[in-house]
Structures are given as structure tokens and as C-alpha cells.
Write a protein that holds these residues in place. Structure first.
Motif, PDB file in Angstrom:
ATOM      1  N   ASN A 306     -15.524 -17.549   3.603  1.00 47.26           N
ATOM      2  CA  ASN A 306     -15.434 -18.576   2.558  1.00 47.26           C
ATOM      3  C   ASN A 306     -13.985 -18.678   2.100  1.00 47.26           C
ATOM      4  OD1 ASN A 306     -15.661 -20.290   0.407  1.00 47.26           O
ATOM      5  ND2 ASN A 306     -16.990 -18.951  -0.814  1.00 47.26           N
ATOM      6  N   PHE A 307     -13.348 -19.828   2.380  1.00 45.43           N
ATOM      7  CA  PHE A 307     -11.928 -19.996   2.050  1.00 45.43           C
ATOM      8  C   PHE A 307     -11.702 -20.722   0.720  1.00 45.43           C
ATOM      9  CE2 PHE A 307     -11.584 -19.529   6.730  1.00 45.43           C
ATOM     10  CZ  PHE A 307     -10.770 -18.404   6.728  1.00 45.43           C
ATOM     11  N   GLU A 308     -12.735 -20.752  -0.120  1.00 44.27           N
ATOM     12  CA  GLU A 308     -12.565 -21.386  -1.431  1.00 44.27           C
ATOM     13  C   GLU A 308     -11.525 -20.603  -2.248  1.00 44.27           C
ATOM     14  OE1 GLU A 308     -15.133 -22.556  -5.442  1.00 44.27           O
ATOM     15  OE2 GLU A 308     -16.185 -21.845  -3.652  1.00 44.27           O
ATOM     16  N   GLY A 309     -10.543 -21.322  -2.784  1.00 42.01           N
ATOM     17  CA  GLY A 309      -9.485 -20.690  -3.558  1.00 42.01           C
ATOM     18  C   GLY A 309      -8.299 -20.273  -2.717  1.00 42.01           C
ATOM     19  N   PHE A 310      -8.381 -20.384  -1.398  1.00 42.15           N
ATOM     20  CA  PHE A 310      -7.254 -20.058  -0.523  1.00 42.15           C
ATOM     21  C   PHE A 310      -6.299 -21.244  -0.436  1.00 42.15           C
ATOM     22  CE2 PHE A 310     -10.004 -16.700   0.476  1.00 42.15           C
ATOM     23  CZ  PHE A 310      -9.412 -15.789   1.337  1.00 42.15           C
ATOM     24  N   SER A 311      -5.026 -20.967  -0.255  1.00 40.24           N
ATOM     25  CA  SER A 311      -4.062 -22.038   0.000  1.00 40.24           C
ATOM     26  C   SER A 311      -4.116 -22.418   1.479  1.00 40.24           C
ATOM     27  CB  SER A 311      -2.647 -21.575  -0.363  1.00 40.24           C
ATOM     28  OG  SER A 311      -2.215 -20.584   0.552  1.00 40.24           O
ATOM     29  N   LYS A 312      -3.567 -23.575   1.802  1.00 44.42           N
ATOM     30  CA  LYS A 312      -3.516 -23.994   3.205  1.00 44.42           C
ATOM     31  C   LYS A 312      -2.680 -23.012   4.029  1.00 44.42           C
ATOM     32  CE  LYS A 312      -4.252 -28.951   2.526  1.00 44.42           C
ATOM     33  NZ  LYS A 312      -3.696 -30.321   2.712  1.00 44.42           N
ATOM     34  N   GLU A 313      -1.626 -22.478   3.412  1.00 48.36           N
ATOM     35  CA  GLU A 313      -0.788 -21.501   4.109  1.00 48.36           C
ATOM     36  C   GLU A 313      -1.594 -20.248   4.452  1.00 48.36           C
ATOM     37  OE1 GLU A 313       1.980 -20.907   1.034  1.00 48.36           O
ATOM     38  OE2 GLU A 313       3.243 -22.635   1.520  1.00 48.36           O
ATOM     39  N   GLN A 314      -2.419 -19.800   3.502  1.00 44.18           N
ATOM     40  CA  GLN A 314      -3.236 -18.613   3.755  1.00 44.18           C
ATOM     41  C   GLN A 314      -4.248 -18.870   4.874  1.00 44.18           C
ATOM     42  OE1 GLN A 314      -4.577 -18.007  -0.369  1.00 44.18           O
ATOM     43  NE2 GLN A 314      -3.815 -15.901  -0.195  1.00 44.18           N
TER      44      GLN A 314
END
Length: 717
Positions: A306-314
Motif C-alpha cells: 500500500n503506497f498511500e502517503g508515499f511520494s512519487k520519488e519513494q
């Protein structure tokens, strides 16, 4: 005046410079002798030349000018000499029997005609052989030790040299005393040079010039972090050291190149001189990094995260971690490097893939373990570096068996350690390097992370600061300073403050902060929680002076030991300043032996009689230090910013006071600030802060790692 007698007791001896106070039993009466002498033993028969003086407190003494060992004469002296313990199987009773039989010839019989001892009651063939072996060893070792001490080498170093070279010691040193600087820890070029000149060796001898070349190359690597030197600078530096004609120096450099002692490389219009081992390390790193970069990705991975809260870079970093066998992730504080490591380890676990986590130092590894809740090791332990083996357990012949290796704090890794690690990484292991390229480079030679970023090795740079991190002025100001912007100061309810001070008040102000204000307001422990990070060692606000002041003011313990003019007390905060793989943990279940440059701990026990102390390091490891190892411990109430890399402290105080211009730069300030978890205090003058923010000049290290990698790419294409 000349005096002769038997050494009854050694009252005091400085084992570094040979200054001795001993009681000499003469024919008249015992007398105290003081001065620099060879390292005599009790019961030695010696001859002394000196003057009788009268000391107000200690009475009549001999001020020694010359002293030498004499062959014992007379019944008492001969019996004492034979039974002093240096010859196995001859005690007092046997010595008396030998003297009764052979009188004044006893010593000659024991050393030169020992078979005659069979006539002594109680000495059989077995005992005789022990006496023969022991007397021969005693004679040789004594001759060697006295010879070394005649060259002004301390007793401790003399023993080290003899243990290393044995019976070949004298002949080897007479041939080439500079070999000592290569083989014996504690003897550098300058000491070896002094010994050689005492031996009347020619100032322009090949041995001397070659040793000076080696010394300059190694010293430049250790002090400046360079992996190589420009040829002309090497010639100039060697000349300044030994004042030998530059043409002769150049000729010796070419000779050393032909003998494979050093390497000279010419590219991009420059001639570079390498110390052999550093050349191998840099070239090997380039080869292994290129190898991994060009390996096809071999894992079939399902990214269920789940990539919610991640930046595009991350997200990009995590995606690239499962597309490349080699990836570099860099970013400043608050950009989410740790979040990426946690996500990658979760995905690897879900896909049943094995992984290893590691960092350059014990503190950095512990931080990595705490932030990921996964086991993390030091790189030294990961590859199995052991004191009794020149080759790590894991290497090209025996690589680490794992699918992924993730390294944190890569900016701290020097070229030698990176080479050791890369040799242990197989073609079937993916490697992820994580770090902050704006941090100071490694303490050791090289600039590995920055060099890698100058190649086309896949990397992801994290720039977005997360909202939670933006609540901290430590994070915000670190990024502002890195961009050349002035930091926010003294905002209410924040964690970043500037306190004005000047030369006159600085010491009182910093003591007031550490002893009273910070413990009172923030409940910080003055020793454990507060760390002073100074740009330099020297000056009134440098680490050397501050440590002496803090030791006096913060540690009132009376239990102390003095080693090499340094005082250590129970509860002192100390730092190891040199890798020492020989030091063993007191906990037998801890297999991570060795203490490494930058490890910090507290002294918990001191044994003055045995000249030992115990240190409990912040990773919980307890290590006992003998006298020879204690000198590698420095007080660490205040440490240099360079030495703080890989560590974090609740509160950091940074002196903003005048020092060397080269140290007042943005990079140094940025590194210091990012070591703090809860509070940063800048203490001093605002003009120094402005100077550091505005000065983005860094002393560039002379390395060629990126050149080698780029050249290999051209060949492979």
C-alpha cells in the motif's frame, strides 16, 4: 663519577621514553638513581656514570648520564642473575649449587658450556635441555632488547619488534630500519627515520627515500582522504619531509614503480601515484560495481504494498529496487529513506526472499535495526572480518548467500571497506545503497557515494520533505542550509536555537547549558543525551580543550588511570579512534569482536594495578582494554563533526566560533545539524553561522572511482 651495583628495585619507569628511578645496591650502600636508561631488570649488574645530587625531598641521588649492563661478578650477583627467572629450571637453590661448583665461571658455563652442568646434583638430561633452550633464548632476547633500547626505542616497542622479527631483529634493522614503519604498529616513518639517522644511515639512501614516499602517500590518504596523489605534489611533499634533491626523489619513485611498490597512472593529462593497496581497492570497487550494474535482474517479485502517503520519488525508488541488481537511493533528512527500506524488506519477506541489512558502524547498524525492526549488522561483521585472518570469511571465493543486501549510511563507507564488501557480493545478490550524498565523506580514503553518483549507475534522489518532518526546524534548516539559505532561529516551541556568545564568555556559556539549563528544562542527561560537535580539535572551543573542561566539571569520580599523559575516569564518555579487530567482547555470546573508529561508550570499571579499564558501548557491548589499547580511546564529551557521522544524539550543541576557514563550510554545518534528533543549539557568533552557510567550498578528494566505472562502461559497450 662511576658507580657499579645490582638493581634492587625499579621504583618508576616511563615505558615510552625510558626515564627510570631505581634503587642500586652498591658496595657501600643502596642509592637512588634517576635518569633515562636502558630497560634494566631487577638483579641486573649495571655500571652507571653520573653526578651525586641532593634532592630536598628524597635526599642523596645519582643523576644518571650513562648506564650499561655489566656481566655479574661475585657470589651474590652471579646467584641472583642465574635465579632471576629468565632461565627455566634454575632457581635459587640450583644457582647456589652451580656457583659452589664453578665459582666466577658459572655464567660462562651456563651460556657457553652447559653440558658441564650434568655434574650438578639434580640436573639430568631433561633439565639440562630446558636450561640450554631457555638460556639461549634469554641471551638472544636480552641482546636484541638492549640493542633496540640503545636506539632510543621504548621497552614496550622493543618487545613488539622482537616478537615480530625474533632472532633476525638486529640484522634486519641494520639492513633497513624503515621496515619497522611498515611492520610495527606504533612506529611510523618519523620514528624509523630517527632510528636510521642514529645508525648513521645516509640521508639520501634508497631505503630512506622509498620509506618517505610510502609515508607521504599513506599519510595523505589518512589525513586528506585522497586515494591517490599527483606526481608533482608527491615529489614536493617528500622533499619537504626529508630535504633530498628532487631528481633523486623522482628517480626513486620510478624505481619503486618498477618494483611494484607503487603505481603511476596517466590519464586526462595528469600523472597519478597510488599506494598499491589503495589502487587495488579503487580499481576493484569499479569492477564489482560495473559487474552488478550490468547484471540482468533475476527475481520475479510481486509488489503487494500500500503506497498511500508515499511520494512519487519513494514509489520510484521501490520500483527500481525490483528492476536493478544495483541501486543507489539518496536524500536528506525527512525525505523518507527509512520508509523505503522498511517497504522493501516487507516486500522481500512477502516474496520469501532473503535479505541482509548493514551499516558502517555499530551505532548506525543499531539505528537501522531500531527503525526497521529487522536485524542489522556492521559491515565488518557482515563479511566476517576477523583479527586472526587477513581475508574476511566472505569474499569472492565464498560470497554471502542472500538475495538482497541493503546498506545504510553509505556516505561513511571508505574505499577499502567498500571493496571488502563488494568482493563478498555474488552475481545473484541485488545490492541497494542508501545514504545522504550531502553528508561529509568517509573518515577513511575515498568518496564512494559521490563518485558513484557521477556515473550512470541507477540512482533515485529523494527531494520531497514530508509534512511530519516539516514540523521540525532541524529538518527544515538542514535543507535550507544545504541550499545556501539562512536557517530559521529561535522560533517558539521549535527545536533549533541560536545563543549569542563570544570568546570571553563561551566556556561559561556552554557549561551553563550542559550542566544546568538543558538538564533542567529538557531533562537531558548532561553526558548521555547532550553531544557537543565542534568543527576542529584545536582552539579554546575545539574538542581537546572542551573535553578536559567537561571531564573536570561533569565527572567528579576519584577512580582514574593515567596513560600516555591522558587521564581516564570511571563514567567518562569515550570514543574509539582506530579500528581494532583484536579487542574482544566480554560477553562470550557476542561474536562481533572488534571495536571500530567512531564507537562511543562509557568507562564502567578501572583496574589501576593491572592498568586495565572496561568500556560499555552504546550498543550494549562491554570490552576490556589493556594498557596498549587504551591510547586509542579519546574523551568524547565533545567530538569533531567528522567523527559524528552515522550517529544520532538527542541534543547537539555546535560552537559557532572562529576556526580554520576550510572548516567553516556549509557541508560541515549540514552534517552536524542532521546528527540531532530532538534539539540543536548553535552557540557563538552569528557572523560564523553566516560564513558557514555562504561557504559551499569543500576540499575535493582526489579519487578516480567514477573515472574507472565510466571507462569500464565504454569497454563493455
Amino acid at each position: 663519577m662511576k658507580f657499579e651495583g645490582i638493581v634492587k628495585s625499579i621504583i618508576y619507569r616511563n615505558e615510552e621514553n625510558g626515564y627510570t628511578v631505581l634503587s642500586l645496591e652498591t658496595f657501600d650502600s643502596p642509592i637512588i638513581c634517576t635518569g633515562t636508561m636502558p630497560f634494566f631488570n631487577e638483579e641486573d649488574n649495571i655500571e652507571i656514570i653520573g653526578d651525586i645530587i641532593y634532592h630536598e625531598k628524597y635526599g642523596e641521588q645519582i643523576n644518571v648520564k650513562e648506564a650499561r649492563l655489566k656481566k655479574p661478578s661475585g657470589k651474590k650477583a652471579i646467584i641472583n642473575f642465574l635465579s632471576n627467572g629468565s632461565i627455566e629450571s634454575i632457581g635459587k637453590k640450583t644457582a647456589e649449587l652451580i656457583y659452589d661448583k664453578f665459582k666466577d665461571e658459572s655464567i660462562d658455563i651456563v651460556f657457553n658450556n652447559p653440558d658441564k652442568l650434568l655434574s650438578i646434583n639434580g640436573i639430568g638430561k631433561k633439565k639440562l635441555q630446558k636450561i640450554k633452550d631457555s638460556s639461549e633464548a634469554a641471551r638472544e632476547s636480552r641482546e636484541v632488547l638492549l640493542y633496540l633500547q640503545s636506539l632510543d626505542i621504548s621497552y614496550n616497542l622493543s618487545n613488539k619488534i622482537y616478537k615480530n622479527y625474533g632472532d633476525d631483529t638486529i640484522s634486519l634493522i641494520k639492513t633497513n630500519p624503515y621496515k619497522l614503519s611498515e611492520d610495527i604498529r606504533g612506529i611510523g616513518f618519523l620514528m624509523a627515520d630517527k632510528i636510521a639517522l642514529n645508525m648513521k644511515m645516509e640521508r639520501d639512501s634508497d631505503f630512506r627515500i622509498s620509506a618517505a614516499i610510502n609515508y607521504i602517500l599513506k599519510n595523505d590518504a589518512d589525513m586528506s582522504g585522497n586515494c591517490t596523489m599527483l606526481l608533482e605534489k608527491l615529489i614536493d611533499d617528500v622533499y619537504e619531509l626529508i630535504k633530498v634533491d628532487k631528481d633523486i626523489i623522482k628517480k626513486q619513485i620510478l624505481s619503486d614503480q618498477l618494483n611494484s611498490k607503487i603505481l603511476i597512472m596517466e590519464f586526462q593529462g595528469n600523472k597519478y601515484v597510488y599506494e598499491k593497496e589503495l589502487y587495488k581497492a579503487e580499481k576493484s570497487c569499479a569492477i564489482h560495481l560495473s559487474r552488478l550494474k550490468n547484471e540482468d535482474f533475476i527475481f520475479d517479485i510481486d509488489i503487494d504494498e500500500n503506497f498511500e502517503g508515499f511520494s512519487k520519488e519513494q514509489e520510484d525508488a521501490i520500483d527500481q529496487a525490483f528492476r536493478n541488481m544495483l541501486l543507489v537511493v539518496t536524500g536528506g533528512p525527512g525525505t523518507g529513506k527509512t520508509t523505503i527500506i522498511r517497504a522493501i524488506t516487507r516486500i522481500l519477506e512477502k516474496n520469501n526472499l532473503k535479505f541482509l541489512l548493514a551499516a558502517p558502524t555499530g551505532r548506525a547498524a543499531k539505528r537501522m535495526q531500531e527503525s526497521t525492526d529487522k536485524k542489522a549488522l556492521t559491515i565488518h561483521r557482515l563479511v566476517g572480518i576477523k583479527p586472526d585472518s587477513p581475508i574476511p570469511e566472505y569474499n569472492e571465493e565464498n560470497p554471502l548467500i542472500t538475495d538482497y543486501i541493503i546498506l545504510d549510511e553509505v556516505s561513511m563507507i571508505d574505499i577499502r571497506l567498500m571493496d571488502t564488501l563488494l568482493r563478498a557480493v555474488s552475481d545473484k545478490t541485488a545490492l541497494i545503497l542508501v545514504g545522504d550524498h550531502n553528508q561529509l565523506p568517509s573518515v577513511g580514503p575515498g568518496n564512494v557515494l559521490k563518485d558513484i553518483l557521477e556515473t550512470n549507475i541507477k540512482n533515485v534522489k529523494l527531494k520531497k520533505i514530508f509534512r511530519q518532518a516539516k514540523q521540525s526546524n532541524i529538518v527544515v534548516n538542514a535543507h535550507r542550509i544545504n541550499e545556501g539559505k539562512y536557517p530559521y532561529l529561535n522560533q517558539k516551541n521549535k527545536d533549533f536555537f541560536f545563543i549569542d556568545s563570544d570568546k570571553k564568555n563561551f566556556i561559561n556559556d556552554i557549561l551553563n547549558l550542559v550542566k544546568l539549563r538543558l538538564p533542567s528544562y529538557y531533562k537531558f542527561d548532561p553526558i548521555n543525551d547532550i553531544q557537543v560537535l565542534a568543527p576542529s580539535k584545536k582552539s579554546d572551543w575545539g574538542t581537546v580543550n572542551l573535553n578536559l573542561i567537561f571531564q573536570k566539571e561533569l565527572n567528579k569520580s576519584n577512580s582514574q588511570i593515567k596513560v600516555n599523559n591522558k587521564i581516564y575516569r570511571i563514567n567518562d564518555k569515550v570514543m574509539q579512534v582506530r579500528n581494532n579487530y583484536d579487542l574482544e567482547s566480554d560477553d562470550p555470546s557476542n561474536f562481533d569482536d572488534g571495536v571500530y573508529n567512531g564507537d562511543i561508550g562509557r568507562i564502567i570499571d578501572i583496574d589501576v594495578k593491572r592498568e586495565k579499564l572496561k568500556v560499555e558501548f552504546y550498543d550494549g557491548n562491554i570490552v576490556t582494554y589493556k594498557k596498549d589499547d587504551i591510547k586509542d580511546l579519546d574523551l568524547s564529551y565533545a567530538i569533531t563533526i567528522h567523527k559524528s557521522q552515522g550517529s544520532e544524539f538527542d541534543c547537539v550543541i555546535i560552537p559557532m566560533m572562529s576556526t580554520s576557514y576550510m572548516l567553516l563550510n556549509r557541508n560541515l554545518l549540514y552534517t552536524a545539524i542532521t546528527r540531532a534528533k530532538k534539539l540543536v543549539i548553535l552557540l557563538g557568533e552569528k557572523r560564523i553561522l553566516k560564513q558557514m552557510v555562504n561557504n559551499d567550498r569543500q576540499s575535493k578528494r582526489l579519487t578516480n572511482l567514477s573515472f574507472w566505472i565510466n571507462e569500464l562502461d565504454k569497454v563493455l559497450k
